[in-house]
Every structure is written in C-alpha cells, then in structure tokens.
Design a protein around this motif. Structure first.
Motif, PDB file in Angstrom:
ATOM      1  N   HIS A   1      10.454 -30.722 111.353  1.00 41.82           N
ATOM      2  CA  HIS A   1      10.058 -30.077 110.105  1.00 41.82           C
ATOM      3  C   HIS A   1       9.340 -31.032 109.151  1.00 41.82           C
ATOM      4  O   HIS A   1       8.835 -30.605 108.110  1.00 41.82           O
ATOM      5  CB  HIS A   1      11.273 -29.454 109.397  1.00 41.82           C
ATOM      6  N   LYS A   2       9.277 -32.316 109.527  1.00 40.61           N
ATOM      7  CA  LYS A   2       8.538 -33.292 108.730  1.00 40.61           C
ATOM      8  C   LYS A   2       7.298 -33.826 109.451  1.00 40.61           C
ATOM      9  O   LYS A   2       6.526 -34.576 108.876  1.00 40.61           O
ATOM     10  CB  LYS A   2       9.443 -34.472 108.373  1.00 40.61           C
ATOM     11  N   MET A   3       7.105 -33.429 110.692  1.00 45.08           N
ATOM     12  CA  MET A   3       6.015 -33.966 111.499  1.00 45.08           C
ATOM     13  C   MET A   3       4.672 -33.433 111.018  1.00 45.08           C
ATOM     14  O   MET A   3       4.501 -32.239 110.797  1.00 45.08           O
ATOM     15  CB  MET A   3       6.234 -33.605 112.973  1.00 45.08           C
ATOM     16  N   THR A   4       3.700 -34.337 110.892  1.00 43.45           N
ATOM     17  CA  THR A   4       2.365 -33.942 110.463  1.00 43.45           C
ATOM     18  C   THR A   4       1.492 -33.644 111.680  1.00 43.45           C
ATOM     19  O   THR A   4       1.818 -33.997 112.812  1.00 43.45           O
ATOM     20  CB  THR A   4       1.703 -35.054 109.643  1.00 43.45           C
ATOM     21  N   GLU A   5       0.369 -33.027 111.435  1.00 48.43           N
ATOM     22  CA  GLU A   5      -0.582 -32.764 112.506  1.00 48.43           C
ATOM     23  C   GLU A   5      -1.050 -34.064 113.133  1.00 48.43           C
ATOM     24  O   GLU A   5      -1.204 -34.161 114.362  1.00 48.43           O
ATOM     25  CB  GLU A   5      -1.774 -31.967 111.966  1.00 48.43           C
ATOM     26  N   ASP A   6      -1.254 -35.086 112.311  1.00 53.21           N
ATOM     27  CA  ASP A   6      -1.692 -36.376 112.829  1.00 53.21           C
ATOM     28  C   ASP A   6      -0.625 -37.013 113.707  1.00 53.21           C
ATOM     29  O   ASP A   6      -0.938 -37.616 114.744  1.00 53.21           O
ATOM     30  CB  ASP A   6      -2.051 -37.312 111.672  1.00 53.21           C
ATOM     31  N   ASP A   7       0.650 -36.898 113.308  1.00 53.53           N
ATOM     32  CA  ASP A   7       1.747 -37.405 114.127  1.00 53.53           C
ATOM     33  C   ASP A   7       1.727 -36.765 115.509  1.00 53.53           C
ATOM     34  O   ASP A   7       1.933 -37.429 116.524  1.00 53.53           O
ATOM     35  CB  ASP A   7       3.103 -37.111 113.477  1.00 53.53           C
ATOM     36  N   PHE A   8       1.489 -35.470 115.543  1.00 50.88           N
ATOM     37  CA  PHE A   8       1.471 -34.748 116.815  1.00 50.88           C
ATOM     38  C   PHE A   8       0.250 -35.122 117.640  1.00 50.88           C
ATOM     39  O   PHE A   8       0.349 -35.496 118.812  1.00 50.88           O
ATOM     40  CB  PHE A   8       1.500 -33.240 116.562  1.00 50.88           C
ATOM     41  N   ASP A   9      -0.920 -35.046 117.033  1.00 52.39           N
ATOM     42  CA  ASP A   9      -2.167 -35.280 117.758  1.00 52.39           C
ATOM     43  C   ASP A   9      -2.258 -36.702 118.307  1.00 52.39           C
ATOM     44  O   ASP A   9      -2.763 -36.922 119.417  1.00 52.39           O
ATOM     45  CB  ASP A   9      -3.365 -35.004 116.852  1.00 52.39           C
ATOM     46  N   ALA A  10      -1.771 -37.673 117.533  1.00 50.44           N
ATOM     47  CA  ALA A  10      -1.875 -39.071 117.960  1.00 50.44           C
ATOM     48  C   ALA A  10      -1.102 -39.323 119.246  1.00 50.44           C
ATOM     49  O   ALA A  10      -1.573 -40.057 120.137  1.00 50.44           O
ATOM     50  CB  ALA A  10      -1.359 -39.989 116.854  1.00 50.44           C
TER      51      ALA A  10
ATOM     52  N   ARG B   1       5.421 -41.746 117.496  1.00 44.02           N
ATOM     53  CA  ARG B   1       5.407 -41.317 116.097  1.00 44.02           C
ATOM     54  C   ARG B   1       6.645 -40.442 115.900  1.00 44.02           C
ATOM     55  O   ARG B   1       6.552 -39.236 115.713  1.00 44.02           O
ATOM     56  CB  ARG B   1       4.146 -40.504 115.779  1.00 44.02           C
ATOM     57  N   ASP B   2       7.822 -41.026 116.008  1.00 44.65           N
ATOM     58  CA  ASP B   2       9.069 -40.255 115.929  1.00 44.65           C
ATOM     59  C   ASP B   2       9.301 -39.733 114.513  1.00 44.65           C
ATOM     60  O   ASP B   2       9.418 -40.516 113.554  1.00 44.65           O
ATOM     61  CB  ASP B   2      10.255 -41.125 116.337  1.00 44.65           C
ATOM     62  N   VAL B   3       9.354 -38.405 114.391  1.00 49.96           N
ATOM     63  CA  VAL B   3       9.575 -37.738 113.108  1.00 49.96           C
ATOM     64  C   VAL B   3      10.301 -36.421 113.395  1.00 49.96           C
ATOM     65  O   VAL B   3       9.984 -35.745 114.376  1.00 49.96           O
ATOM     66  CB  VAL B   3       8.248 -37.408 112.377  1.00 49.96           C
ATOM     67  N   LEU B   4      11.259 -36.066 112.565  1.00 49.86           N
ATOM     68  CA  LEU B   4      11.900 -34.761 112.719  1.00 49.86           C
ATOM     69  C   LEU B   4      10.849 -33.654 112.637  1.00 49.86           C
ATOM     70  O   LEU B   4       9.896 -33.747 111.861  1.00 49.86           O
ATOM     71  CB  LEU B   4      12.964 -34.557 111.645  1.00 49.86           C
TER      72      LEU B   4
ATOM     73  N   ASN C   1      15.123 -34.766 123.284  1.00 48.79           N
ATOM     74  CA  ASN C   1      15.567 -35.817 122.388  1.00 48.79           C
ATOM     75  C   ASN C   1      15.243 -35.448 120.948  1.00 48.79           C
ATOM     76  O   ASN C   1      14.366 -34.612 120.686  1.00 48.79           O
ATOM     77  CB  ASN C   1      14.914 -37.159 122.732  1.00 48.79           C
ATOM     78  N   MET C   2      15.942 -36.067 120.036  1.00 44.34           N
ATOM     79  CA  MET C   2      15.760 -35.772 118.620  1.00 44.34           C
ATOM     80  C   MET C   2      14.524 -36.460 118.062  1.00 44.34           C
ATOM     81  O   MET C   2      14.193 -37.585 118.446  1.00 44.34           O
ATOM     82  CB  MET C   2      17.002 -36.219 117.833  1.00 44.34           C
ATOM     83  N   ALA C   3      13.822 -35.773 117.176  1.00 46.68           N
ATOM     84  CA  ALA C   3      12.686 -36.316 116.422  1.00 46.68           C
ATOM     85  C   ALA C   3      11.515 -36.705 117.317  1.00 46.68           C
ATOM     86  O   ALA C   3      10.713 -37.571 116.967  1.00 46.68           O
ATOM     87  CB  ALA C   3      13.123 -37.506 115.566  1.00 46.68           C
ATOM     88  N   GLN C   4      11.386 -36.064 118.480  1.00 47.21           N
ATOM     89  CA  GLN C   4      10.315 -36.410 119.402  1.00 47.21           C
ATOM     90  C   GLN C   4       9.606 -35.166 119.948  1.00 47.21           C
ATOM     91  O   GLN C   4       9.293 -35.086 121.139  1.00 47.21           O
ATOM     92  CB  GLN C   4      10.864 -37.253 120.561  1.00 47.21           C
ATOM     93  N   VAL C   5       9.338 -34.207 119.104  1.00 50.21           N
ATOM     94  CA  VAL C   5       8.622 -33.010 119.550  1.00 50.21           C
ATOM     95  C   VAL C   5       7.284 -33.385 120.177  1.00 50.21           C
ATOM     96  O   VAL C   5       6.906 -32.866 121.239  1.00 50.21           O
ATOM     97  CB  VAL C   5       8.426 -32.025 118.378  1.00 50.21           C
ATOM     98  N   ASN C   6       6.556 -34.293 119.543  1.00 45.10           N
ATOM     99  CA  ASN C   6       5.247 -34.708 120.058  1.00 45.10           C
ATOM    100  C   ASN C   6       5.382 -35.438 121.390  1.00 45.10           C
ATOM    101  O   ASN C   6       4.718 -35.106 122.374  1.00 45.10           O
ATOM    102  CB  ASN C   6       4.516 -35.576 119.025  1.00 45.10           C
TER     103      ASN C   6
END
Length: 305
Positions: free
Chosen positions: A111-120, A106-109, A160-165
């Motif tokens: 500051h735009k990442m949602t809780e669902d993006d992270f949890d998934a 769920r690659d997202v920058l 890496n970029m856009a991959q905090v999760n």
C-alpha cells in the motif's frame, strides 16, 4: 558424466558480487570462458554505474588461469543485453550458456509501493531475464545447443512481505523459464530456474527491528553464496543435457526440486455453478486444502546444513 564446462562460454549477469560472483568463478574453475556482467550500482540500481565489481572477478579468474572479460551493460536495456552476448562472441567465438542472476530490490509494503518501485524491479528481474535470454536465443538455435539458468526466488514461489514487485518478477521468471524450455526444446536448448538461498547484499537490507526479524537474519547469515554455484555449473554442463523446465532450490548443502502448479481438488455440478452455489458448496469443500498465508521463512523453518 563429468560436469565439465571445458570449451564452453558462459555469460553470468550480476556476476560481480554475491551469488553471481560465485557462479562466475565456479564456471571458470570448471573450464568455461566467462563474460562477467555487472552494472556496478547500488542495491536499488539507481546510482552511477561502475564496472569495477565485474573487473575484480575477471582479475580473480585470470589469477586462477582462466579466461574472462568484464561487461557493464544493463540487462534492463534491450541493446545492452545484445551487447553482452556479442561480447561473448567477439572475445570467445561462441556462447553456450546464460545465467540470469542480475537483480535489485525495492522492498516496500504494497500500500506504500510507488509505480517507480514496481517498474524498477520488474525491469531488471523480469524484463532483464527476457532481454538477455532473447539475445542469446538465435545463437543457441543456430548451434542447436545451449543452456539457460534463471534465478527465481521463494519470495515468488511461496511469498514474502513487502515484496510485491520482487515476488511478481521472480514467479514470472519461473514461468518464463518453463515456456522457454518448451519453445526451445526443438533446438536442443534447455532452461531451468534456481531459487538461491544466500546471504548477500540483496538480503542485508532486511530490517532487524523485532526479535522475529533478528532471528530470521541470523539464520540467513549462515547461507553461503558460493554454495549455489555447483548446481548452476551442473545444469549448464553436458551432464545436465536431459534436465529442462525444472525449478530447483540451492540452500548450502541442500538442493530442492520444487513442485509446479497442478489442480488437486475438483468440484463439479451437472447444472452449472451459480455464485450462491459456489459459496455454499465449493468454498467449504475446498477449505481444508486452502493454502495459508505462508511466507518463505514459514516454510523453510530448519537451519541450513
């Protein structure tokens, strides 16, 4: 010593495509019976499940004269993880190795990442690795043998970029692998992590909007998923019996051993530190050794061989 898997039973999660498919086939070719787990969902892992990718690999293994069964449970589910381990026991009578390969993106920058993006992503990669490893642990303990291979990533080891999760999950997996190795050593169980370099559908989602991105993608297309498999087989075989707690990388014909975090600079004062003293003395002293904001591609700059 031969890296044979004859007589062993291996569970490969995410084994229906890409790196997992290559590992499952290589394990079978080395003599193992294989449980091929794959949920059969999209890259995001949020659509209806289909067991067909896993069954296709099972059919390929059967054509090679090997033994395999398909499993469609989710690694993110505690009961599902136990069910796939039970499938190994029910069909083949034992389990000798687990390759934790299942993943999603769920690659997202940030500051735009949602809780669902992270949890998934955390649920599949980090919790999924725990779930499946934990399900196999009592059986490894009882038989006083077993091997884990967990897929980490340079996105976590380097960044890496856009991959905090994804980065958080993958660095967590490397740490989990090391601690599993420590906890399970007394039972002759080993645990290692592998960072695979491979062109799969996981990386097909990388954008190609700039010349830099296009160049990076062209390099990634040279990375062959099946090249990761021999290292996984060797680590799970008896030939890898003395290898545990390590972090490897596999990039076509290259194999890496990654360093692990250790202190390498020290600042000391007899009087104790104040914030001002740290700012005046420690930061300048350490400045030349601070790590730059490298991304994985900034470190691995040469073409794969």
């Amino acid at each position: 010593m031969s890296a044979s898997m004859q007589g062993k039973v291996v569970l490969v999660t995410g084994g229906g495509r890409g790196v997992g498919r290559g590992v499952a086939l290589a394990m079978a070719q080395a003599g193992a019976a294989v449980v091929v787990n794959d949920l059969g969902v999209s890259l995001k892992g949020d659509d209806a499940a289909s067991i067909s990718p896993a069954q296709q690999v099972v059919d390929e293994i059967a054509e090679l004269g090997g033994q395999a069964v398909a499993d469609g449970h989710s690694v993110a589910d505690w009961d599902g993880a136990h069910a796939m381990v039970q499938a190994a026991l029910d069909n083949f009578g034992r389990i000798d190795a687990v390759v934790n390969n299942a993943g999603n993106l769920r690659d997202v920058l940030f500051h735009k990442m949602t809780e669902d993006d992270f949890d998934a992503v955390i649920s599949v990669h980090l919790k999924g690795t725990f779930n499946v490893s934990r399900a196999a642990a009592p059986h490894f303990k009882q038989q006083v043998s077993g091997a884990y291979v967990h897929m980490t990533s340079t996105s976590g080891l380097i960044g890496n970029m856009a991959q905090v999760n994804y980065s958080a999950a993958k660095l967590g997996i490397a740490a989990m692998s090391k601690t599993i190795a420590i906890d399970m050593a007394r039972f002759n169980v080993r645990s290692n992590a592998v960072a695979p370099f491979a062109w799969t559908r996981m990386v097909e989602s990388i954008p190609e909007e700039t010349p830099e991105q296009k160049k990076r993608v062209e390099g990634l297309k040279k990375l062959i998923p099946e090249k990761v498999a021999p290292l996984c087989v060797a680590l799970c075989s008896d030939a890898g019996a003395k290898v545990t707690g390590q972090v490897f990388g596999a990039r076509n014909n290259e194999i890496y051993l990654f360093s692990q975090a250790r202190p390498f600079r020290t600042a000391h004062t007899a009087d104790g530190w104040t914030p001002d003293a740290i700012a005046e003395r420690v930061f300048p002293q350490f400045a030349n050794d601070f790590y730059p904001l490298h991304k994985s591609g900034d470190v691995f700059t040469w073409d794969p061989v």
